[in-house]
Design a protein around this motif. Structure first.
Motif, PDB file in Angstrom:
ATOM      1  N   ASN A   1      -4.704  -2.735  -6.005  1.00 36.44           N
ATOM      2  CA  ASN A   1      -3.786  -2.074  -6.939  1.00 36.44           C
ATOM      3  C   ASN A   1      -3.361  -0.699  -6.433  1.00 36.44           C
ATOM      4  O   ASN A   1      -2.185  -0.343  -6.521  1.00 36.44           O
ATOM      5  CB  ASN A   1      -4.418  -1.965  -8.325  1.00 36.44           C
ATOM      6  N   GLU A   2      -4.302   0.073  -5.921  1.00 35.10           N
ATOM      7  CA  GLU A   2      -3.973   1.393  -5.384  1.00 35.10           C
ATOM      8  C   GLU A   2      -3.047   1.276  -4.167  1.00 35.10           C
ATOM      9  O   GLU A   2      -2.110   2.051  -4.021  1.00 35.10           O
ATOM     10  CB  GLU A   2      -5.234   2.174  -5.033  1.00 35.10           C
ATOM     11  N   GLY A   3      -3.330   0.302  -3.317  1.00 35.59           N
ATOM     12  CA  GLY A   3      -2.468   0.083  -2.151  1.00 35.59           C
ATOM     13  C   GLY A   3      -1.072  -0.333  -2.560  1.00 35.59           C
ATOM     14  O   GLY A   3      -0.077   0.119  -1.975  1.00 35.59           O
ATOM     15  N   SER A   4      -0.979  -1.177  -3.574  1.00 36.55           N
ATOM     16  CA  SER A   4       0.329  -1.614  -4.071  1.00 36.55           C
ATOM     17  C   SER A   4       1.121  -0.437  -4.618  1.00 36.55           C
ATOM     18  O   SER A   4       2.329  -0.318  -4.370  1.00 36.55           O
ATOM     19  CB  SER A   4       0.166  -2.673  -5.166  1.00 36.55           C
ATOM     20  N   LYS A   5       0.440   0.454  -5.348  1.00 34.33           N
ATOM     21  CA  LYS A   5       1.107   1.642  -5.883  1.00 34.33           C
ATOM     22  C   LYS A   5       1.640   2.510  -4.751  1.00 34.33           C
ATOM     23  O   LYS A   5       2.747   3.024  -4.816  1.00 34.33           O
ATOM     24  CB  LYS A   5       0.152   2.453  -6.749  1.00 34.33           C
ATOM     25  N   LYS A   6       0.847   2.663  -3.692  1.00 33.79           N
ATOM     26  CA  LYS A   6       1.265   3.495  -2.559  1.00 33.79           C
ATOM     27  C   LYS A   6       2.461   2.879  -1.862  1.00 33.79           C
ATOM     28  O   LYS A   6       3.420   3.571  -1.524  1.00 33.79           O
ATOM     29  CB  LYS A   6       0.117   3.682  -1.575  1.00 33.79           C
ATOM     30  N   ILE A   7       2.439   1.571  -1.687  1.00 36.92           N
ATOM     31  CA  ILE A   7       3.558   0.891  -1.035  1.00 36.92           C
ATOM     32  C   ILE A   7       4.829   1.052  -1.865  1.00 36.92           C
ATOM     33  O   ILE A   7       5.900   1.358  -1.339  1.00 36.92           O
ATOM     34  CB  ILE A   7       3.236  -0.603  -0.800  1.00 36.92           C
ATOM     35  N   GLU A   8       4.711   0.856  -3.191  1.00 31.69           N
ATOM     36  CA  GLU A   8       5.863   1.026  -4.073  1.00 31.69           C
ATOM     37  C   GLU A   8       6.370   2.445  -4.018  1.00 31.69           C
ATOM     38  O   GLU A   8       7.579   2.691  -3.973  1.00 31.69           O
ATOM     39  CB  GLU A   8       5.492   0.641  -5.511  1.00 31.69           C
ATOM     40  N   SER A   9       5.449   3.404  -4.016  1.00 30.23           N
ATOM     41  CA  SER A   9       5.812   4.815  -3.966  1.00 30.23           C
ATOM     42  C   SER A   9       6.519   5.139  -2.651  1.00 30.23           C
ATOM     43  O   SER A   9       7.535   5.842  -2.641  1.00 30.23           O
ATOM     44  CB  SER A   9       4.557   5.650  -4.116  1.00 30.23           C
ATOM     45  N   ASP A  10       5.991   4.625  -1.552  1.00 31.31           N
ATOM     46  CA  ASP A  10       6.593   4.894  -0.244  1.00 31.31           C
ATOM     47  C   ASP A  10       7.955   4.244  -0.073  1.00 31.31           C
ATOM     48  O   ASP A  10       8.811   4.751   0.644  1.00 31.31           O
ATOM     49  CB  ASP A  10       5.664   4.424   0.879  1.00 31.31           C
TER      50      ASP A  10
END
Length: 79
Positions: A66-75
């Protein structure tokens, strides 16, 4: 079942490395405390303890995903 063996092997390797890096490390389970070495021994014998550790590992994996997904979406600017 193959994934179970892979995960258990990874946890045991982690505990072996943890024992070398931090010999005083302990896992506290209620009134009981286990060193990395003791925990490795118990994980090979105690199915109930392994089930609990497996649940922790599964929850951690979901949290990391979930944290990785948030970072990818943010990036990518798609949040």
């Amino acid at each position: 079942m193959g994934d179970e063996k892979v995960l258990k092997a990874a946890v045991l390797r982690y505990l072996e490395a943890k024992e070398k890096a931090e010999p005083d490390w302990k896992l506290f389970l209620g009134k009981e405390s286990l060193t990395a070495s003791q925990l490795r021994e118990r994980l090979n014998k105690d199915k109930k303890l392994w089930k609990e550790i497996r649940q922790w590992a599964d929850a951690l994996a979901v949290d990391m995903f979930n944290e990785g997904s948030k970072k990818i979406e943010s990036d990518s600017g798609t949040s």
